[in-house]
Design an enzyme around this catalytic site. Structure first.
Site, PDB file in Angstrom:
ATOM      1  N   GLU A   1      43.359  38.754  34.198  1.00 54.00           N
ATOM      2  CA  GLU A   1      42.063  38.151  34.427  1.00 54.00           C
ATOM      3  C   GLU A   1      40.763  39.082  34.551  1.00 54.00           C
ATOM      4  O   GLU A   1      41.226  40.171  35.195  1.00 54.00           O
ATOM      5  CB  GLU A   1      42.385  37.558  35.763  1.00 54.00           C
ATOM      6  CG  GLU A   1      43.151  36.300  36.065  1.00 54.00           C
ATOM      7  CD  GLU A   1      42.852  35.719  37.684  1.00 54.00           C
ATOM      8  OE1 GLU A   1      43.232  34.297  37.609  1.00 54.00           O
ATOM      9  OE2 GLU A   1      42.635  36.401  38.517  1.00 54.00           O
ATOM     10  N   CYS A   2      39.954  38.638  33.630  1.00 51.31           N
ATOM     11  CA  CYS A   2      38.771  39.554  33.749  1.00 51.31           C
ATOM     12  C   CYS A   2      39.094  41.009  33.649  1.00 51.31           C
ATOM     13  O   CYS A   2      39.270  41.277  32.359  1.00 51.31           O
ATOM     14  CB  CYS A   2      37.941  39.475  35.006  1.00 51.31           C
ATOM     15  SG  CYS A   2      36.193  39.905  34.787  1.00 51.31           S
TER      16      CYS A   2
END
Length: 437
Positions: free
Chosen positions: A327-328
């Site tokens: 994520e990210c």
């Protein structure tokens, strides 16, 4: 399940000092012998870690845009065993998104109203006196159904300044719960996503103890306790289930942004969380079913990550047969390369073709709704997910297949679709929950 009283600490805007008030209040109440359950309204990873340090209990996020009633109930249930709940708002009290034809959807005010907790408004009165009462009165009157406990006046310059400001509050019928003299050492250090992480604060315990002493001297703690009300009754529901049985979770200064309600739900359902540190060049556990790389600050540690050969070798070995999700910041680390703010490119894991850069910062912020075009751990193709995006990176290349159709809070298409290759998936949005059909 007990239903302890609670308060929500908010403000007219960001930067008014509500986080330092929150931390001081959590510790002061704890020092009084109360079991204090902290919460954070809105999508935020950093503040809850500070709450944990101050209160000694994990802090959970409420998010009325992303979460349905069942999930809100499951998170509310974490207050069981507490004597009092204290939630911290985000941005200004009524700031949210204009979805469903209403303003303030997903706001701190909406959280306070759903939970039934009165609002304590922290007002920066620097540069004004009686005029601050007009601000307080406007916030109190904007939504008459919202319970309003009173105000804490922050950055008061002198006894005369306090007296003048109190006169205005008395005239407006606003209860003053405390007056905090102006002090330059009360500001927590920040970086571009907000506060620095709690683990990076060089003397966090001393800072929190100082905030608590300052609040005890200048705030009526008994009045705050009396203002707290029992929360609205909510049925307890299970938290989200785990995407795998044994989850190797990256956990260090580069990767730390994981929502507490997810980890608590995963553990409650019997999953084994196996933390490891890419920065320490540690490989994920070889018997893990899934490797999960959360968001964080890989751009601040890109050189160390590029040199972490044991980590990258273990990650690639796992990805050959089992799933990996990022994520990210974790998504960036799975890519081919990351260019730092100085224009230096660092080689990442290479499990995806993603190239990102911080040389020219691009602000990406907002809620996200994603409909998966390809499965990711815990969710099948076609599933709708809710989360948020918050980063300053730019995409230089993204050659892999898109993972999802992604939309903002108003249903407009968002550019960052995430991507997948083989057993590896990644998104720029941080998962909050899957939608309930």
């Amino acid at each position: 399940m007990i239903n302890p009283p609670g308060l929500l600490i908010s403000a007219p805007a960001s930067g008014t000092g509500k986080t330092t008030v929150m931390l001081g209040l959590l510790r002061a109440l704890r020092d009084d012998g109360l079991v204090v359950q902290p919460y954070k309204s809105g999508p935020d990873y950093i503040d809850p870690a500070f709450h944990l340090a101050a209160a000694g209990r994990p802090s959970f996020n409420f998010d009325t845009w992303a979460m349905d009633g069942d999930l809100l109930g499951g998170i509310a249930a974490q207050r069981d065993g507490a004597d009092i709940c204290v939630a911290e708002g985000s941005m200004g009290l009524f700031d949210g998104v204009a979805t469903r034809g209403q303003t303030g959807f997903g706001s701190s005010a909406e959280t306070a109203q759903k939970m039934g907790w009165p609002v304590v408004l922290v007002i920066d009165v620097g540069g004004q006196a009686q005029s601050a009462a007009a601000t307080a009165l406007g916030f109190k009157s904007y939504n008459p159904d919202l319970p309003f406990a009173g105000v804490i006046l922050n950055r008061v310059a002198s006894p005369r300044h306090e007296r003048l400001t109190r006169v205005g509050m008395d005239q407006a019928g606003i209860k003053v719960l405390g007056c905090l003299p102006r002090r330059g050492d009360l500001k927590l250090p920040e970086r571009h996503l907000g506060l620095i992480q709690a683990v990076e604060h060089t003397d966090l315990e001393a800072a929190i103890a100082g905030y608590a002493a300052f609040l005890r001297e200048n705030v009526d703690l008994d009045a705050l306790k009396e203002a707290a009300r029992a929360g609205a009754p909510m049925a307890a529901h299970p938290l989200p289930t785990p995407p795998a049985q044994r989850i190797a979770l990256a956990r260090d200064a580069a990767f730390s942004f994981t929502y507490p309600h997810l980890l608590t739900g995963w553990r409650a359902a019997g999953a084994d969380i196996l933390p490891f540190s890419p920065l320490a060049d540690v490989a994920p556990s070889p018997d893990a079913d899934l490797v999960w790389l959360p968001g964080g600050y890989p751009e601040l540690h890109a050189g160390a990550l590029a040199a972490a050969t044991t980590f990258k070798t273990g990650l690639r070995k796992h990805a050959a047969t089992k799933p990996v999700h990022g994520e990210c910041g974790g998504y960036m680390a799975l890519g081919a390369g990351l260019t730092d703010k100085d224009g230096v490119r660092h080689e990442m894991a290479g499990l995806l073709g993603l190239e990102t850069s911080y040389e020219k910062r691009k602000f990406n912020l907002g809620y996200r709704r994603a409909v998966l075009a390809h499965p990711m751990p815990g969710f099948d193709s076609g599933a709708a997910l809710r989360g948020h995006e918050f980063h300053y990176s730019s995409i230089l290349a993204q050659p892999d297949a898109p993972l999802a159709d992604v939309f903002d809070a108003d249903g407009n298409p968002a550019a960052q679709s995430g991507s997948w290759r083989g057993n590896v998936t990644g998104t720029f949005f941080h998962l909050i929950t899957g939608e309930v059909a």
